[in-house]
Design a protein around this motif. Structure first.
Motif, PDB file in Angstrom:
ATOM      1  N   LEU A 120       0.828  -1.204   0.000  1.00  0.00           N
ATOM      2  CA  LEU A 120       0.000   0.000   0.000  1.00  0.00           C
ATOM      3  C   LEU A 120       0.866   1.259   0.000  1.00  0.00           C
ATOM      4  CD1 LEU A 120      -2.886   1.131   0.153  1.00  0.00           C
ATOM      5  CD2 LEU A 120      -2.691   1.058   2.655  1.00  0.00           C
ATOM      6  N   ALA A 121       1.947   1.217   0.780  1.00  0.00           N
ATOM      7  CA  ALA A 121       2.853   2.367   0.842  1.00  0.00           C
ATOM      8  C   ALA A 121       3.506   2.621  -0.511  1.00  0.00           C
ATOM      9  CB  ALA A 121       3.920   2.131   1.913  1.00  0.00           C
ATOM     10  N   VAL A 122       3.904   1.561  -1.193  1.00  0.00           N
ATOM     11  CA  VAL A 122       4.503   1.699  -2.524  1.00  0.00           C
ATOM     12  C   VAL A 122       3.489   2.294  -3.498  1.00  0.00           C
ATOM     13  CG1 VAL A 122       5.438   0.437  -4.505  1.00  0.00           C
ATOM     14  CG2 VAL A 122       6.179  -0.150  -2.190  1.00  0.00           C
ATOM     15  N   PHE A 123       2.244   1.871  -3.381  1.00  0.00           N
ATOM     16  CA  PHE A 123       1.184   2.406  -4.242  1.00  0.00           C
ATOM     17  C   PHE A 123       1.058   3.921  -4.065  1.00  0.00           C
ATOM     18  CE2 PHE A 123      -3.248   3.768  -4.721  1.00  0.00           C
ATOM     19  CZ  PHE A 123      -3.500   3.394  -6.033  1.00  0.00           C
ATOM     20  N   PHE A 124       1.050   4.378  -2.821  1.00  0.00           N
ATOM     21  CA  PHE A 124       0.926   5.816  -2.564  1.00  0.00           C
ATOM     22  C   PHE A 124       2.147   6.580  -3.086  1.00  0.00           C
ATOM     23  CE2 PHE A 124      -2.383   4.809   0.671  1.00  0.00           C
ATOM     24  CZ  PHE A 124      -3.328   5.741   0.266  1.00  0.00           C
ATOM     25  N   ILE A 125       3.325   5.990  -2.931  1.00  0.00           N
ATOM     26  CA  ILE A 125       4.540   6.650  -3.423  1.00  0.00           C
ATOM     27  C   ILE A 125       4.543   6.701  -4.949  1.00  0.00           C
ATOM     28  CG2 ILE A 125       7.059   6.486  -3.597  1.00  0.00           C
ATOM     29  CD1 ILE A 125       7.031   5.133  -0.828  1.00  0.00           C
ATOM     30  N   GLY A 126       4.243   5.571  -5.562  1.00  0.00           N
ATOM     31  CA  GLY A 126       4.385   5.457  -7.010  1.00  0.00           C
ATOM     32  C   GLY A 126       3.336   6.185  -7.818  1.00  0.00           C
ATOM     33  N   THR A 127       2.132   6.300  -7.284  1.00  0.00           N
ATOM     34  CA  THR A 127       1.050   6.912  -8.069  1.00  0.00           C
ATOM     35  C   THR A 127       0.813   8.375  -7.720  1.00  0.00           C
ATOM     36  OG1 THR A 127      -0.700   6.240  -6.512  1.00  0.00           O
ATOM     37  CG2 THR A 127      -0.076   4.663  -8.241  1.00  0.00           C
ATOM     38  N   ARG A 128       1.674   8.939  -6.884  1.00  0.00           N
ATOM     39  CA  ARG A 128       1.472  10.344  -6.524  1.00  0.00           C
ATOM     40  C   ARG A 128       1.656  11.237  -7.749  1.00  0.00           C
ATOM     41  NH1 ARG A 128       6.859   9.437  -5.174  1.00  0.00           N
ATOM     42  NH2 ARG A 128       8.294  11.196  -5.476  1.00  0.00           N
ATOM     43  N   HIS A 129       0.934  12.343  -7.754  1.00  0.00           N
ATOM     44  CA  HIS A 129       0.983  13.268  -8.887  1.00  0.00           C
ATOM     45  C   HIS A 129       1.197  14.681  -8.365  1.00  0.00           C
ATOM     46  CE1 HIS A 129       0.096  15.009 -12.816  1.00  0.00           C
ATOM     47  NE2 HIS A 129      -0.725  15.857 -12.211  1.00  0.00           N
ATOM     48  N   GLU A 130       2.289  15.300  -8.808  1.00  0.00           N
ATOM     49  CA  GLU A 130       2.649  16.660  -8.391  1.00  0.00           C
ATOM     50  C   GLU A 130       2.725  16.767  -6.870  1.00  0.00           C
ATOM     51  OE1 GLU A 130       0.050  19.456 -10.284  1.00  0.00           O
ATOM     52  OE2 GLU A 130       0.837  19.037 -12.287  1.00  0.00           O
ATOM     53  N   VAL A 131       3.304  15.762  -6.267  1.00  0.00           N
ATOM     54  CA  VAL A 131       3.481  15.722  -4.813  1.00  0.00           C
ATOM     55  C   VAL A 131       4.970  15.635  -4.504  1.00  0.00           C
ATOM     56  CG1 VAL A 131       3.111  14.363  -2.713  1.00  0.00           C
ATOM     57  CG2 VAL A 131       1.242  14.659  -4.352  1.00  0.00           C
ATOM     58  N   GLY A 132       5.440  16.500  -3.617  1.00  0.00           N
ATOM     59  CA  GLY A 132       6.838  16.461  -3.204  1.00  0.00           C
ATOM     60  C   GLY A 132       7.614  17.674  -3.671  1.00  0.00           C
ATOM     61  N   GLY A 133       8.603  18.051  -2.874  1.00  0.00           N
ATOM     62  CA  GLY A 133       9.361  19.255  -3.162  1.00  0.00           C
ATOM     63  C   GLY A 133      10.142  19.212  -4.460  1.00  0.00           C
ATOM     64  N   ASP A 134      10.552  18.026  -4.898  1.00  0.00           N
ATOM     65  CA  ASP A 134      11.354  17.903  -6.121  1.00  0.00           C
ATOM     66  C   ASP A 134      10.580  17.261  -7.269  1.00  0.00           C
ATOM     67  OD1 ASP A 134      13.462  19.092  -4.894  1.00  0.00           O
ATOM     68  OD2 ASP A 134      14.669  17.295  -4.637  1.00  0.00           O
ATOM     69  N   TRP A 135       9.254  17.342  -7.220  1.00  0.00           N
ATOM     70  CA  TRP A 135       8.449  16.686  -8.253  1.00  0.00           C
ATOM     71  C   TRP A 135       8.833  17.150  -9.653  1.00  0.00           C
ATOM     72  CZ3 TRP A 135       5.130  12.857  -9.320  1.00  0.00           C
ATOM     73  CH2 TRP A 135       4.409  12.938 -10.518  1.00  0.00           C
ATOM     74  N   TYR A 136       8.887  18.457  -9.858  1.00  0.00           N
ATOM     75  CA  TYR A 136       9.143  18.976 -11.202  1.00  0.00           C
ATOM     76  C   TYR A 136      10.592  18.762 -11.615  1.00  0.00           C
ATOM     77  CZ  TYR A 136       4.498  20.947 -11.015  1.00  0.00           C
ATOM     78  OH  TYR A 136       3.138  21.082 -10.928  1.00  0.00           O
TER      79      TYR A 136
END
Length: 348
Positions: free
Chosen positions: A36-52
């Motif tokens: 479940l944790a991997v799912f949340f990490i892998g499918t996140r969209h525009e989340v996180g300070g270094d996303w772009y």
């Protein structure tokens, strides 16, 4: 905020669950949490300070040759981006693999702890939510670090250096971990000769890995004295368990046996306190590799006490602190807005 609190609530419920499960069922529960944790990490969209920044890395390798792609970042991360681009899995494929490596390390490490769910709970507010959700390369490096530490404790030296090498492929600063493998031995004391040898070997490895861009690191992290928001707090979060470990060292040895690698972690965590004011960003980056001491110490600490009431009080205190850490960061963190709201590619 709900997904972050949901991920914290799962180990929280497990920590206080009165039901004792069999070993196989317990493993299945932890594995399910990991998936479940991997799912949340892998499918996140525009989340996180270094996303772009990571998205830009991925876009650079689309239609690029293998040689050109490998020049875009650290070798491991560059290859992963190239591979996912070839498969047309997008940045989500990259993040999914990074999340899987990180969680493999976290779960493997936590299962070696006497209170595995407590170790996972301690990891969720910062190591999982901030690092794994926001800084993919560092997360992979730490995932391999956790696997390396498990190998080191089992005296599997070759595996230890292999995992450290893999970590360095994603973030070159991880070569610092090689220092542990050079002079660690659970059956002998650290001698000055072994310490000096370890430092020299680690320095040699660092030069070999970092020679192409050490000037950039020095300029960005030290000479410009880049400021890392919250660096002092994160250093103190490592230093506190390090201090407790040192203060209770004799009891720790009697209760859990020799813990030599953690002595190094504890001393390094305390050494970061005066250094963070000199080069906060550089020390903050190094302190990321010291984060496992939080998982180790706090998942052992309640068991130091023989009195059940003291054990429960210690457990409550640890849980309370890390619940507060997540709440404070989500509500007052300077960069928290880049994690909020959590978005998944499946629910845009």
């Amino acid at each position: 905020m709900i997904p972050y609190w949901f991920m914290l609530s799962l180990p929280l419920l497990a920590v206080f669950s009165p039901v004792k499960t069999e070993k196989d069922l317990s493993f299945f529960a932890i594995l399910s949490f990991g998936v479940l944790a991997v799912f949340f990490i892998g499918t996140r969209h525009e989340v996180g300070g270094d996303w772009y920044s990571y998205l830009h890395h991925y876009e650079l390798v689309i239609n690029a040759s293998f040689i050109d792609a490998m020049k875009s970042s650290d070798p491991g991360y560059a290859f992963l981006n190239w591979w996912m681009a070839e498969l047309d899995f997008g940045i989500y494929g990259v993040n999914l693999v990074c999340g899987a490596i990180f969680m493999a390390g976290l779960i493997t490490f936590s299962r070696t702890m006497p209170l595995p769910w407590l170790a996972i709970l301690v990891a969720v507010p910062y190591l999982y939510t901030v690092v794994a959700m926001g800084y993919s390369r560092q997360a992979v490096a730490i995932g391999f670090e956790l696997l390396a530490l498990c190998a080191l404790v089992r005296l599997a030296t070759v595996k230890f250096f292999l995992f450290v090498f893999c970590a360095a492929l994603f973030h070159k600063t991880a070569v610092l971990l090689a220092l542990l493998g050079v002079f660690f031995s659970p059956n002998s004391r650290l001698s000055p000769l072994r310490i000096v040898t370890g430092i020299l070997v680690a320095a040699f490895v660092m030069v070999m890995f970092l020679q192409d861009y050490y000037e950039t690191l020095l300029l960005n992290y030290v000479e410009r004295t880049m400021h890392s928001d919250g660096g002092q707090i994160r250093v103190l979060m490592n230093a506190l368990p390090g201090l407790i470990f040192l203060l209770l060292y004799r009891q720790w040895i009697r209760r859990f046996g020799k813990q030599q690698p953690w002595l190094v972690f504890a001393l390094a965590s305390l050494a970061c306190i005066p250094l963070v004011s000199l080069a906060s960003t550089a020390v903050d980056r190094i302190a990321l590799y010291l984060l496992p001491i939080q998982l180790y110490v706090w998942s052992h600490f309640p068991l130091i006490f023989r009195n059940p009431m003291y054990r429960y009080a210690a457990l409550l205190a640890i849980v309370g602190v890390y619940v507060a850490v997540l709440w404070v960061w989500l509500n007052f963190g300077n960069q928290a807005q880049t994690w909020l709201p959590y978005q998944s590619v499946f629910f845009l």
